[in-house]
Scaffold this motif. Sequence first.
Motif, mmCIF file in Angstrom:
data_model
loop_
_atom_site.group_PDB
_atom_site.id
_atom_site.type_symbol
_atom_site.label_atom_id
_atom_site.label_comp_id
_atom_site.label_asym_id
_atom_site.label_seq_id
_atom_site.Cartn_x
_atom_site.Cartn_y
_atom_site.Cartn_z
ATOM 1 N N GLY A 194 0.841 -1.191 0.000
ATOM 2 C CA GLY A 194 0.000 0.000 0.000
ATOM 3 C C GLY A 194 0.871 1.235 0.000
ATOM 4 O O GLY A 194 2.040 1.194 -0.418
ATOM 5 N N ALA A 195 0.294 2.330 0.492
ATOM 6 C CA ALA A 195 1.015 3.604 0.458
ATOM 7 C C ALA A 195 2.333 3.506 1.228
ATOM 8 O O ALA A 195 3.366 4.011 0.782
ATOM 9 N N SER A 238 5.015 1.293 -0.494
ATOM 10 C CA SER A 238 5.534 1.983 -1.680
ATOM 11 C C SER A 238 6.522 3.058 -1.282
ATOM 12 O O SER A 238 7.559 3.229 -1.911
ATOM 13 N N ARG A 239 6.197 3.782 -0.234
ATOM 14 C CA ARG A 239 7.095 4.844 0.234
ATOM 15 C C ARG A 239 8.384 4.280 0.813
ATOM 16 O O ARG A 239 9.457 4.806 0.594
ATOM 17 N N PRO A 277 5.534 2.138 -8.471
ATOM 18 C CA PRO A 277 5.104 1.737 -7.118
ATOM 19 C C PRO A 277 3.602 1.439 -7.100
ATOM 20 O O PRO A 277 2.842 2.055 -7.850
ATOM 21 N N CYS A 278 3.190 0.498 -6.237
ATOM 22 C CA CYS A 278 1.776 0.118 -6.176
ATOM 23 C C CYS A 278 0.907 1.298 -5.794
ATOM 24 O O CYS A 278 -0.228 1.412 -6.203
ATOM 25 N N SER A 279 1.455 2.174 -4.971
ATOM 26 C CA SER A 279 0.696 3.351 -4.560
ATOM 27 C C SER A 279 1.615 4.558 -4.662
ATOM 28 O O SER A 279 2.782 4.490 -4.296
ATOM 29 N N GLU A 283 0.456 7.429 -3.321
ATOM 30 C CA GLU A 283 -0.167 8.304 -2.320
ATOM 31 C C GLU A 283 0.926 9.003 -1.504
ATOM 32 O O GLU A 283 1.821 8.352 -0.968
ATOM 33 N N TRP A 296 3.269 10.871 -2.626
ATOM 34 C CA TRP A 296 4.504 11.149 -3.362
ATOM 35 C C TRP A 296 4.432 12.560 -3.934
ATOM 36 O O TRP A 296 3.467 12.896 -4.630
#
Lengths: 433, 336
Positions: free
Chosen positions: A196-197, A200-201, B208-210, B212, B214
């Motif tokens: 998820g977010a 990814s971060r 990236p999958c998300s 959010e 960024w």
Amino acid sequence: MSAGGSVVIRGGEVVDATGVHRADVLVGAGIVQVVEESLGVPPGALVLDAGGCLVAPALVDLHTHLREPGAEQAETIESGSRAAALGGYSAVVAMPNTTPAIDCASVVRDVRALAHGALVDVAVAAAITVGRAGERLVPFAELAELGVRLFTDDGAGVQDAGLLRRALEYAGDLGVVLAEHCEDASLAKGGLMHEGAWSSRLGVPGQPALAEEVMLSRDLALVRLTGTPMHFLHLSTAGSIRLLAEARAEGLPVTAEVTPHHLSLTDAELSSFDAVFKVNPPLRSEGDVAALRRACADGLIDAIATDHAPHPREAKEAPLEDAPPGMLGLETALSVAWGALVESGLISAARLFSLFTVQPARIAGLGAHGGPIAAGRPAQLCVFDPAERVLVEPERSASRSANTPFGGRWLTGKVRHTLVHGEPVVIDGKAQR
Amino acid sequence: MTSALVGVRRHLLSIADLKRDELIELLALADSFAEVVDRPIPKVPTLRGRTVATLFFEASTRTRLSFETAAKRLSADTMSFSVSGSSMAKGESLRDTVETLDAMGIDVMVVRHHSAGAPHQVARWVRAAVVNAGDGQHEHPTQALLDCFTLREVLAERAGGRPPEDLCGLKVAIVGDVRHSRVARSDVLALSALGAEVHLVAPATLMPCSLEGWPIVGAGAELDALVGEMDAIYLLRLQLERMSAGLLPSLREYATRFGLSTERAMRMKEGAVVLHPGPMNRGVEIDAAVASSERARVTRQVRNGVAVRMAVLFHLLEPAGGAPAPLEGLADRAER
């Protein structure tokens, strides 16, 4: 203190299915003798103060990894049962992913022998496949004959749908329940946290919610086909809750549990890169946590189970990639769930205790546990102070391991006393043996 | 000259921890060290008596050499540790390994590890300052700093003067395997914090999958639409194992859709540049001719890497609250 001595639990509020009411409880010969508003103290009886406390049936955990045999450096049946008693439990179901796996009659007997003298009752779950290898079925009938009620390859799901179908068909008339750790390996592969977010971060390989939901969906179809009941372990996603709701509406014979950590922690914890937060299924998003809490309130969830998974310090003090998944749960479960569900106003204390007691006892087939607190019933009791604030100190855990995700945090509520078959195994928060 | 630095950090673990002002200060500090690097004898005594250890749990040539060069130019002693042939090959844990090194009195540990967050964990276990030299797919902060430093130079060239303090208005496309790239994660944060507009270009399997949270302007799979508008195109290295993981059909298809071909490079804006963190796959993400053209700043990036890493080491070892360590020839320049 022998199990036969009398105990009076005085000054508390007794919890039953409908709510709480002021009562003292007299216990003798391992069973509840009297439940009345104001009891005298028989000569020689031990008096346990329950002022300001809830007096509930002791808890039942459907999902405990006791690690014995095979990983005694992480936990033993003795240390795990002590942690359970301190957490207010009178019975736990030991998961079969030990070394060797609990997949045949002799290992079941061994584990039961090791559990003799444990502080709580230890029921044994057995694997679905030999060695949990996902290839050949265990001797379901022989194990059922020995009293094994739950079968699971927990730690992994049964990846082969054809094999699970045959297991459900074969075990269908044995009165047992197959329990699944829903995780499709092809979708989850390599994932170290929820996808998820945050993943990814953080650049941490993710495990999508779909890995759980795809297998749950497949399993529900197999339950529909075979009619054999299934229990779903540690559901963790909003999508799983939707699937469960549909299955319930359809009348499928399925039950489900959630863990305290999935009710209280999110994937944001992984931003510390501390492997203590690595667990399977992974800590999910805020939306998932909210959906699980609502599902407890809506009655979709049958039980709160810990998935207590001890790992030695050196295994968890490792890079995320190398550290094993899993966290402790037994000693903190009730307080964590109290905070997530009762303090937050979602459910009543009585509802919370039913998720920890009568409902899991029914799934595990443990008739001597889970209440109700009534004269003649075996005395499994948990005296819980819902107001006391407790700092979680990992090093002071009764477990041989210290991998609690709540270390350094304050929780609300503390188990004051625990009685197992009438024996006060925990008094004033201290294990008696 | 260093007194204005925004608080002395104990570690450099991720760009996400840094504020815009801190990035600007580090780049300004790197300006001074770039001047040292340009001298006939590019060495200052600033960190004499200090020890910098490079701990690489994953193979690397340029990053390790760059840090070691930076440390040597500051007169620090250097040690290097690599996992093969070490006690870790005998089963020693990461924690025991770094605690052992820490006990030797090392001042800075430069850590590269294949698992995201490993430098953060090391930082919790040791007394030394820790620099993240690349952790899994998470971050590579000094790469982002040297990239920003290189782009500042480009702006300075254009304006014909000293470098601006930030990258306001600059349009940058990061192209390729963003999902698995620690360089991309650090660069997105650093570039945007300094005011650049960042676009991401990748097939969905390498995005990236998300996204959010960024700080980007756009993301998509269409390189051609952006080529003519960007001031810089940042090509990421394509790891060849992505093919076997089923993320891409073939190298050929990747090169066709996302490679910076000579033809595409011709459509770039005048003065626009090409960056690459290296090592390059010529013919895959970048045509050989483009890699050798004037647009490519790849060797400049490598050169700047030394100055930027000198700045980082200096920053971490600067005596807290005390006077700046003597930097010969540096103070006068900064005061000009």
